[in-house]
Design a protein around this motif. Sequence first.
Motif, PDB file in Angstrom:
ATOM      1  N   LEU A  34       0.657   6.415 -11.815  1.00 42.13           N
ATOM      2  CA  LEU A  34       0.206   5.537 -12.881  1.00 42.13           C
ATOM      3  C   LEU A  34       0.206   6.302 -14.208  1.00 42.13           C
ATOM      4  CD1 LEU A  34      -0.977   2.682 -13.466  1.00 42.13           C
ATOM      5  CD2 LEU A  34      -3.245   3.723 -13.211  1.00 42.13           C
ATOM      6  N   VAL A  35       0.913   5.760 -15.199  1.00 43.71           N
ATOM      7  CA  VAL A  35       0.967   6.425 -16.499  1.00 43.71           C
ATOM      8  C   VAL A  35       0.291   5.612 -17.599  1.00 43.71           C
ATOM      9  CG1 VAL A  35       3.030   7.769 -15.958  1.00 43.71           C
ATOM     10  CG2 VAL A  35       3.289   5.499 -16.970  1.00 43.71           C
ATOM     11  N   LEU A  36      -0.010   4.333 -17.307  1.00 38.97           N
ATOM     12  CA  LEU A  36      -0.703   3.518 -18.308  1.00 38.97           C
ATOM     13  C   LEU A  36      -1.449   2.392 -17.612  1.00 38.97           C
ATOM     14  CD1 LEU A  36       0.716   2.228 -21.672  1.00 38.97           C
ATOM     15  CD2 LEU A  36      -0.523   0.689 -20.171  1.00 38.97           C
ATOM     16  N   GLU A  37      -2.704   2.222 -17.990  1.00 38.49           N
ATOM     17  CA  GLU A  37      -3.514   1.099 -17.517  1.00 38.49           C
ATOM     18  C   GLU A  37      -4.436   0.680 -18.647  1.00 38.49           C
ATOM     19  OE1 GLU A  37      -5.822  -0.216 -13.459  1.00 38.49           O
ATOM     20  OE2 GLU A  37      -5.986   1.868 -14.103  1.00 38.49           O
ATOM     21  N   TYR A  66      10.812   2.753 -12.919  1.00 35.24           N
ATOM     22  CA  TYR A  66       9.558   2.322 -13.520  1.00 35.24           C
ATOM     23  C   TYR A  66       9.058   1.034 -12.863  1.00 35.24           C
ATOM     24  CZ  TYR A  66      10.784   5.599 -17.252  1.00 35.24           C
ATOM     25  OH  TYR A  66      11.119   6.734 -17.963  1.00 35.24           O
ATOM     26  N   VAL A  67       7.733   0.903 -12.799  1.00 32.42           N
ATOM     27  CA  VAL A  67       7.111  -0.330 -12.324  1.00 32.42           C
ATOM     28  C   VAL A  67       6.239  -0.843 -13.466  1.00 32.42           C
ATOM     29  CG1 VAL A  67       5.641  -1.426 -10.597  1.00 32.42           C
ATOM     30  CG2 VAL A  67       7.091   0.522  -9.953  1.00 32.42           C
ATOM     31  N   LEU A  68       6.613  -1.991 -14.023  1.00 30.95           N
ATOM     32  CA  LEU A  68       5.919  -2.583 -15.160  1.00 30.95           C
ATOM     33  C   LEU A  68       5.187  -3.832 -14.679  1.00 30.95           C
ATOM     34  CD1 LEU A  68       9.005  -2.434 -17.537  1.00 30.95           C
ATOM     35  CD2 LEU A  68       7.263  -0.659 -17.236  1.00 30.95           C
ATOM     36  N   LEU A  96       0.826  -1.198   0.000  1.00 28.15           N
ATOM     37  CA  LEU A  96       0.000   0.000   0.000  1.00 28.15           C
ATOM     38  C   LEU A  96       0.865   1.254   0.000  1.00 28.15           C
ATOM     39  CD1 LEU A  96      -2.787  -1.054   2.527  1.00 28.15           C
ATOM     40  CD2 LEU A  96      -3.060  -0.667   0.079  1.00 28.15           C
ATOM     41  N   PHE A  97       1.941   1.222   0.790  1.00 28.54           N
ATOM     42  CA  PHE A  97       2.842   2.373   0.830  1.00 28.54           C
ATOM     43  C   PHE A  97       3.489   2.581  -0.534  1.00 28.54           C
ATOM     44  CE2 PHE A  97       7.077   4.207   1.428  1.00 28.54           C
ATOM     45  CZ  PHE A  97       6.759   5.378   2.089  1.00 28.54           C
ATOM     46  N   SER A  98       3.898   1.473  -1.155  1.00 28.03           N
ATOM     47  CA  SER A  98       4.532   1.545  -2.466  1.00 28.03           C
ATOM     48  C   SER A  98       3.569   2.121  -3.492  1.00 28.03           C
ATOM     49  CB  SER A  98       5.001   0.156  -2.896  1.00 28.03           C
ATOM     50  OG  SER A  98       5.557   0.186  -4.184  1.00 28.03           O
ATOM     51  N   ARG A  99       2.309   1.640  -3.488  1.00 23.54           N
ATOM     52  CA  ARG A  99       1.305   2.141  -4.420  1.00 23.54           C
ATOM     53  C   ARG A  99       1.093   3.641  -4.252  1.00 23.54           C
ATOM     54  NH1 ARG A  99       0.112  -1.067  -8.747  1.00 23.54           N
ATOM     55  NH2 ARG A  99      -0.460  -3.168  -8.137  1.00 23.54           N
ATOM     56  N   LEU A 156       7.822   5.532 -10.030  1.00 22.16           N
ATOM     57  CA  LEU A 156       7.988   5.816  -8.606  1.00 22.16           C
ATOM     58  C   LEU A 156       8.480   7.239  -8.436  1.00 22.16           C
ATOM     59  CD1 LEU A 156       9.634   2.525  -7.295  1.00 22.16           C
ATOM     60  CD2 LEU A 156       7.338   3.345  -6.840  1.00 22.16           C
ATOM     61  N   GLU A 157       7.750   8.009  -7.685  1.00 24.45           N
ATOM     62  CA  GLU A 157       8.096   9.425  -7.488  1.00 24.45           C
ATOM     63  C   GLU A 157       9.142   9.583  -6.391  1.00 24.45           C
ATOM     64  OE1 GLU A 157       4.985  11.036 -10.197  1.00 24.45           O
ATOM     65  OE2 GLU A 157       7.115  11.225  -9.725  1.00 24.45           O
TER      66      GLU A 157
END
Length: 313
Positions: A78-81, A166-168, A70-73, A312-313
């Motif tokens: 989010l740039v693409l879904e 990036y998180v893919l 949850l902390f990570s989220r 990730l900011e």
Amino acid sequence: HSVLRECTRLLVPRIIYFVCNTFSKPMKMIDRLRKLNKMTTCLRLHLLFLIISSLVACVPPFAISQAEQLFSRANQRLVLETDWAELASEINERTSGPVQINRRVGPFMLQRSDEESLKVIDADGNAVLKTTIADGRRWEGHSYDRAALVIGFDVPGGVLDPKKMYVLEWRGYLEQPLSEDAVVLVALQIHGQDTAVPPLAVMVRDGYVNFRDRHDPTGKEWYPAIKTEAMVNQSVSFKLTVRSSDTNGYIKFEVDEQVITERQGGRTKNPGDWNYVKVAELYDFSNTLVSPDSKEGRSYSLITEEIRVSILE
């Protein structure tokens, strides 16, 4: 958390022994309580730490893991879904002339050998993307068949910014079992220049779905994740967190939230290369499943349920 868990592992048995040993002997308990009353502030703080540690030990590991997620989220942009229903009409569009091998649809470039290679279908009431390779198909005149989506997100052309993390994420399954000798790229890869071997990729080899880290400083390079059969008609999720860099890279690859490999530092891209993302991919570069020259009629499909890209900011 790892430090706290280790402290707990060492200290909790001592706490239990202390309590049991003290309360089993009334006179000893009174004597101990008198000594506790004379404790210094430092000792009281130490006892408080022991109590907190014992309480933490009661927290299930999955609860800590969920809190971390949850902390990570919360720190991801989010740039693409994907919404396959929304993209269906464009992806499934028929052409009167030769198929457009590389055609842009929404945030993707479609790479395919014919119009059946990439297609949005209905699966139990949900729109999904079906990637198919087959005998008799040849991608762009090459000696193999492949199909994939190329992502172009916040950086023009989809080239990964070496300053960003990036998180893919990909979720889906294989429709058919693959042969034990199959060697194919599936689902997700970081691609380099067209003449270079991908620096990071998910690949089926030796009956396993592996993560390949081409520039792994340990020399291991191949990380088996799950048996390939575990991916047949059973949804699995792959998650790659990556910073694409010549010297200060980062990689963490997860399958169904289980970490398969993680490393900090070093090279995570090809030397002097630019890197971009391919997803929903089936790439049979060695013809271990199908062949452009075969008339056997074999075909294999990958179902992609969801794709997410975050920064990730």
